[in-house]
Design a protein around this motif. Sequence first.
Motif, PDB file in Angstrom:
ATOM      1  N   ALA A  50      53.685   6.294  21.632  1.00  0.00           N
ATOM      2  CA  ALA A  50      54.450   6.225  22.873  1.00  0.00           C
ATOM      3  C   ALA A  50      55.919   6.433  22.533  1.00  0.00           C
ATOM      4  CB  ALA A  50      54.260   4.863  23.540  1.00  0.00           C
ATOM      5  N   VAL A  51      56.658   7.059  23.434  1.00  0.00           N
ATOM      6  CA  VAL A  51      58.095   7.259  23.260  1.00  0.00           C
ATOM      7  C   VAL A  51      58.818   6.285  24.180  1.00  0.00           C
ATOM      8  CG1 VAL A  51      60.005   8.901  23.464  1.00  0.00           C
ATOM      9  CG2 VAL A  51      57.748   9.689  22.708  1.00  0.00           C
ATOM     10  N   LEU A  52      59.759   5.552  23.612  1.00  0.00           N
ATOM     11  CA  LEU A  52      60.475   4.528  24.371  1.00  0.00           C
ATOM     12  C   LEU A  52      61.972   4.808  24.377  1.00  0.00           C
ATOM     13  CD1 LEU A  52      59.822   0.855  24.666  1.00  0.00           C
ATOM     14  CD2 LEU A  52      62.099   1.498  23.929  1.00  0.00           C
ATOM     15  N   ASP A  53      62.534   4.929  25.571  1.00  0.00           N
ATOM     16  CA  ASP A  53      63.972   5.091  25.765  1.00  0.00           C
ATOM     17  C   ASP A  53      64.547   3.696  25.964  1.00  0.00           C
ATOM     18  OD1 ASP A  53      66.521   5.386  27.117  1.00  0.00           O
ATOM     19  OD2 ASP A  53      65.966   7.444  27.584  1.00  0.00           O
ATOM     20  N   SER A  54      65.419   3.276  25.044  1.00  0.00           N
ATOM     21  CA  SER A  54      65.933   1.908  25.059  1.00  0.00           C
ATOM     22  C   SER A  54      67.295   1.782  25.739  1.00  0.00           C
ATOM     23  CB  SER A  54      66.034   1.391  23.613  1.00  0.00           C
ATOM     24  OG  SER A  54      66.975   2.149  22.876  1.00  0.00           O
ATOM     25  N   ARG A  55      67.746   2.834  26.429  1.00  0.00           N
ATOM     26  CA  ARG A  55      69.068   2.839  27.046  1.00  0.00           C
ATOM     27  C   ARG A  55      69.059   2.199  28.431  1.00  0.00           C
ATOM     28  NH1 ARG A  55      70.425   8.713  27.509  1.00  0.00           N
ATOM     29  NH2 ARG A  55      68.237   8.745  28.134  1.00  0.00           N
ATOM     30  N   SER A  56      70.240   2.053  28.996  1.00  0.00           N
ATOM     31  CA  SER A  56      70.406   1.482  30.331  1.00  0.00           C
ATOM     32  C   SER A  56      69.807   2.401  31.399  1.00  0.00           C
ATOM     33  CB  SER A  56      71.895   1.290  30.630  1.00  0.00           C
ATOM     34  OG  SER A  56      72.524   2.568  30.762  1.00  0.00           O
TER      35      SER A  56
END
Length: 157
Positions: A50-56
């Motif tokens: 899975a790809v996770l974007d950790s930004r706001s």
Amino acid sequence: MTVSTVSPVLRVAPAAPAEAAAHFRASLAFHADVSDVAAALAAGGDPGFAVLDSRSTESWDQGHIPGAIHLPTALIPEQAAELLDKAVPVVTYCWGPGCNGATRAALALAELGYQVKEMLGGFEYWVREGFEFETWQGRERRAPDPLTAPVAGDCGC
């Protein structure tokens, strides 16, 4: 008497080959690069991670990798279990090489028991290498930056 100067590169001697191999093997266990992630996603089917974007949310809205899961780092402890399967490795990303948000997200996930890698280059290099991204207006793609991506073919690395 001759005074020899030592190159700044060699002031600290290179590691022994076995130590270097262990270090670089470990590095590959912790990191993935943008082009490898893009190739795995483009191959179709289940990429196995899975790809996770950790930004706001504001950053997510500026653009994100299609199919990524949006989970800001601060919310990982309370929301990861709802969005991620511990049996599926996670690749984290944030803005780019000047940001350690993906590293913080990877640490938070690892502490919760997830297998995790950080995507080197983050969203910046995703866009600079010419891969498609999404905004609230739809999908976009920019021309590859010749300083970060091969203009024709692949880089061979």
